[in-house]
Motif scaffolding. Structure first.
Motif, PDB file in Angstrom:
ATOM      1  N   ALA A  36     -25.505 -11.539  19.516  1.00  0.00           N
ATOM      2  CA  ALA A  36     -26.506 -10.661  20.132  1.00  0.00           C
ATOM      3  C   ALA A  36     -27.828 -10.769  19.390  1.00  0.00           C
ATOM      4  N   THR A  37     -28.928 -10.630  20.118  1.00  0.00           N
ATOM      5  CA  THR A  37     -30.264 -10.787  19.544  1.00  0.00           C
ATOM      6  C   THR A  37     -31.106  -9.538  19.792  1.00  0.00           C
ATOM      7  N   PRO A  38     -32.146  -9.320  18.975  1.00  0.00           N
ATOM      8  CA  PRO A  38     -32.919  -8.080  19.048  1.00  0.00           C
ATOM      9  C   PRO A  38     -33.771  -7.896  20.301  1.00  0.00           C
ATOM     10  N   LEU A  79     -26.185  -5.025  16.779  1.00  0.00           N
ATOM     11  CA  LEU A  79     -26.026  -6.460  16.996  1.00  0.00           C
ATOM     12  C   LEU A  79     -24.629  -6.917  16.611  1.00  0.00           C
ATOM     13  N   ASP A  80     -24.125  -6.427  15.483  1.00  0.00           N
ATOM     14  CA  ASP A  80     -22.785  -6.799  15.049  1.00  0.00           C
ATOM     15  C   ASP A  80     -21.729  -6.378  16.065  1.00  0.00           C
ATOM     16  N   ALA A  81     -21.984  -5.262  16.758  1.00  0.00           N
ATOM     17  CA  ALA A  81     -21.030  -4.752  17.754  1.00  0.00           C
ATOM     18  C   ALA A  81     -21.302  -5.312  19.141  1.00  0.00           C
ATOM     19  N   GLU A 101     -29.584   0.427  11.858  1.00  0.00           N
ATOM     20  CA  GLU A 101     -29.087   0.759  13.198  1.00  0.00           C
ATOM     21  C   GLU A 101     -29.085  -0.478  14.100  1.00  0.00           C
ATOM     22  N   LEU A 102     -30.141  -1.256  13.997  1.00  0.00           N
ATOM     23  CA  LEU A 102     -30.231  -2.458  14.828  1.00  0.00           C
ATOM     24  C   LEU A 102     -29.142  -3.456  14.450  1.00  0.00           C
ATOM     25  N   LEU A 103     -28.949  -3.695  13.150  1.00  0.00           N
ATOM     26  CA  LEU A 103     -27.936  -4.651  12.713  1.00  0.00           C
ATOM     27  C   LEU A 103     -26.535  -4.207  13.127  1.00  0.00           C
ATOM     28  N   SER A 130     -24.201 -11.209  23.128  1.00  0.00           N
ATOM     29  CA  SER A 130     -23.599 -12.399  22.537  1.00  0.00           C
ATOM     30  C   SER A 130     -23.034 -13.312  23.612  1.00  0.00           C
ATOM     31  N   GLY A 131     -23.266 -14.618  23.434  1.00  0.00           N
ATOM     32  CA  GLY A 131     -22.676 -15.607  24.317  1.00  0.00           C
ATOM     33  C   GLY A 131     -23.422 -15.863  25.604  1.00  0.00           C
TER      34      GLY A 131
END
Length: 308
Positions: A175-177, A102-104, A97-99, A182-183
């Motif tokens: 994006a980070t946990p 982050l991907d989105a 779920e976390l990954l 992102s960015g």
């Protein structure tokens, strides 16, 4: 990854790989400088170069090290803390779920992002468990850098200050946990993630003092933003001196303050012509606020503003 130790081991190996690439590039740069850009004037005024008959770029200096700065220590530390607390210990979300979130870049996952921001322990709040991960992230980096010799017979030495590279490098990091999108900027120096130190200036100082400063041989930068009201009244300077002495008595290495409130910074951003004399501490250096790029101005505004 079945436990936080798996993640830390992967982080350790990635740091070793990236530091190795950095050292390779800097070695080539040093060799190019030695061949094409010698420094006779600086060499003549640097200890032992004349005695050895060697230019600075050829290893003539008595003290000859190469500083390499680590950027985003708190971003890594808070991310590890969130993984440990919310994925592995409490099971509030799965790694999958976390990954996916982050991907989105958290699009469609705002409730998950708010959990990361608000439910995970944060470095900068005098939370020893959270502080431990930022200390570990910095230690792994510093120990890896210090393993490498430079081409002039000296050593690579780690630092933890970012100047404004935490903004530029953040543009290239997803994006980070810790809930960061992102960015957006990474954490700067050894300061907490922007706006996440909610327990006051002393709590943030106690967190920063828990880092292993003996490993940071090329220096660090710890920034805080204090409301000018902090200094008003007869006991303001005394309180400020107490904060400074307290931090160093805990083993802190370096501390820099911006004594300015967010309202003034926002006004200076909107009307720079009226605030040409406003000087701020960025991270390791000072600058006129009006001369900074807006993304750097926004980063300074986003820092937690402390007051008594």
């Amino acid at each position: 990854f079945t436990c936080i130790e798996d993640v830390i081991d992967a982080y350790r190996r990635q740091v070793a790989y990236q530091v190795g690439l950095t050292v390779d590039a800097l070695d080539v740069l040093a060799e190019v400088h030695a061949e094409f850009k010698p420094k006779p004037w600086i060499s003549a005024t640097t200890g032992d170069c004349l005695e050895r008959g060697l230019d600075l770029t050829w290893g003539g200096a008595r003290y000859d090290f190469t500083g390499v700065q680590g950027v985003g220590s708190a971003t890594v530390g808070v991310s590890l803390s969130a993984l440990d607390a919310l994925v592995f210990r409490e099971g509030r979300l799965t790694m999958q779920e976390l990954l996916a979130a982050l991907d989105a870049d958290f699009e469609g996952h705002e409730s998950l992002r708010q959990m990361l921001v608000n439910r995970a322990p944060k470095y900068g709040n005098d939370d020893e468990a959270a502080d431990r991960y930022t200390r570990l992230a910095a230690e792994i980096y510093c120990q890896e850098v210090a393993r490498h010799p430079n081409p002039r017979g000296g050593r690579y030495q780690p630092g933890l200050y970012s100047v404004t590279t935490h903004v530029a490098l953040g543009l290239a990091v997803g994006a980070t946990p810790d809930g960061r999108r992102s960015g957006t900027p990474l954490s700067q120096g050894i300061s907490p993630v922007q706006g996440r130190d909610h327990q006051g200036p002393t709590a943030a100082m106690k967190s920063a003092s828990r880092l292993n400063h003996t490993l940071v041989s090329n220096g660090s930068a710890f920034n805080q933003k204090l409301n000018p009201a902090f200094l008003r009244g007869g006991k303001g300077p005394e309180a400020l001196a107490g904060l400074l002495n307290g931090y160093f008595s805990l083993g802190g290495m370096q501390l820099q303050w911006n004594l300015v409130d967010g309202e003034m910074l926002r006004a200076a951003q909107q009307h720079p012509e009226d605030h040409r004399d406003l000087v701020v501490r960025v991270s390791g250096y000072s600058a006129y606020f009006a001369d900074l790029e807006q993304v750097v101005q926004d980063d300074i505004i986003a820092r937690m503003e402390h007051a008594l």
